[in-house]
Motif scaffolding. Sequence first.
Motif, PDB file in Angstrom:
ATOM      1  N   UNK A 229       0.725  -1.452  -0.174  1.00 42.93           N
ATOM      2  CA  UNK A 229       0.252  -0.320   0.065  1.00 42.93           C
ATOM      3  C   UNK A 229       0.426   1.499   0.034  1.00 42.93           C
ATOM      4  N   UNK A 230       1.999   1.021   0.347  1.00 44.28           N
ATOM      5  CA  UNK A 230       3.042   2.657   0.657  1.00 44.28           C
ATOM      6  C   UNK A 230       3.683   2.290  -0.405  1.00 44.28           C
ATOM      7  N   UNK A 231       3.497   1.231  -1.204  1.00 43.00           N
ATOM      8  CA  UNK A 231       4.963   1.986  -2.389  1.00 43.00           C
ATOM      9  C   UNK A 231       5.834   0.975  -2.363  1.00 43.00           C
ATOM     10  N   UNK A 232       6.382   0.495  -1.210  1.00 43.15           N
ATOM     11  CA  UNK A 232       7.695   0.131  -0.772  1.00 43.15           C
ATOM     12  C   UNK A 232       7.924  -1.366  -1.829  1.00 43.15           C
ATOM     13  N   UNK A 233       6.554  -1.301  -1.930  1.00 48.20           N
ATOM     14  CA  UNK A 233       6.324  -2.893  -2.748  1.00 48.20           C
ATOM     15  C   UNK A 233       5.091  -2.914  -4.200  1.00 48.20           C
ATOM     16  N   UNK A 234       4.939  -3.508  -5.188  1.00 52.25           N
ATOM     17  CA  UNK A 234       5.033  -3.794  -5.934  1.00 52.25           C
ATOM     18  C   UNK A 234       4.111  -4.965  -6.589  1.00 52.25           C
ATOM     19  N   UNK A 235       2.191  -5.115  -6.404  1.00 48.71           N
ATOM     20  CA  UNK A 235       1.659  -6.727  -6.550  1.00 48.71           C
ATOM     21  C   UNK A 235       1.252  -6.466  -7.710  1.00 48.71           C
TER      22      UNK A 235
ATOM     23  N   UNK B  45       5.294  -3.020 -12.840  1.00 51.73           N
ATOM     24  CA  UNK B  45       6.585  -4.495 -13.112  1.00 51.73           C
ATOM     25  C   UNK B  45       6.826  -4.945 -14.291  1.00 51.73           C
ATOM     26  N   UNK B  46       5.738  -4.480 -15.682  1.00 50.25           N
ATOM     27  CA  UNK B  46       6.537  -5.095 -16.914  1.00 50.25           C
ATOM     28  C   UNK B  46       7.820  -4.027 -16.749  1.00 50.25           C
ATOM     29  N   UNK B  47       7.264  -2.642 -17.113  1.00 51.57           N
ATOM     30  CA  UNK B  47       9.063  -2.073 -16.839  1.00 51.57           C
ATOM     31  C   UNK B  47      10.032  -2.430 -16.112  1.00 51.57           C
ATOM     32  N   UNK B  48       9.495  -2.275 -15.377  1.00 51.26           N
ATOM     33  CA  UNK B  48      11.018  -3.109 -14.572  1.00 51.26           C
ATOM     34  C   UNK B  48      11.234  -3.842 -14.482  1.00 51.26           C
TER      35      UNK B  48
ATOM     36  N   UNK C 207      15.068  -2.950 -13.275  1.00 53.71           N
ATOM     37  CA  UNK C 207      15.362  -3.358 -12.175  1.00 53.71           C
ATOM     38  C   UNK C 207      16.783  -3.517 -12.142  1.00 53.71           C
ATOM     39  N   UNK C 208      17.630  -4.018 -12.618  1.00 54.28           N
ATOM     40  CA  UNK C 208      18.934  -4.844 -13.244  1.00 54.28           C
ATOM     41  C   UNK C 208      19.611  -3.336 -12.998  1.00 54.28           C
TER      42      UNK C 208
END
Length: 116
Positions: free
Chosen positions: A35-41, A82-85, A97-98
């Motif tokens: 929720x706080x954008x530390x992760x994305x699902x 997620x796709x872009x990362x 992400x790399x």
Amino acid sequence: MSETAPEATPTDWLTLPDLVEVLGETQSRVRRLIDEHHLIASRRTGVLAVPAVFIVDGHPLSSLRGTIIVLQDAGFTDDEIIDWLLAEEDTLGRAPIAALLDGHKSEVRRIARTLA
């Protein structure tokens, strides 16, 4: 020092129960990290999951949060972020992400800002 997650590939996904175990946090805390954008699902596999490569040494990749926020500000959905990362980015010569894992967050965010 660059952060690496050698056991994870961009195609490995962690469900909420997996994240509870890997992060050593409660399920409500894991949901708060999302929720706080530390992760994305994403729900691509039918259940909410996070790419395993976003976790480094038992914690969310520190440079991920700001990058997620920049991409959301550019109008990206969670799935698009997620796709872009995870996809190869021509201007970086590798997946964003790399580059983040190698400590190049400024370069990644500069490119992300141009995508709006």
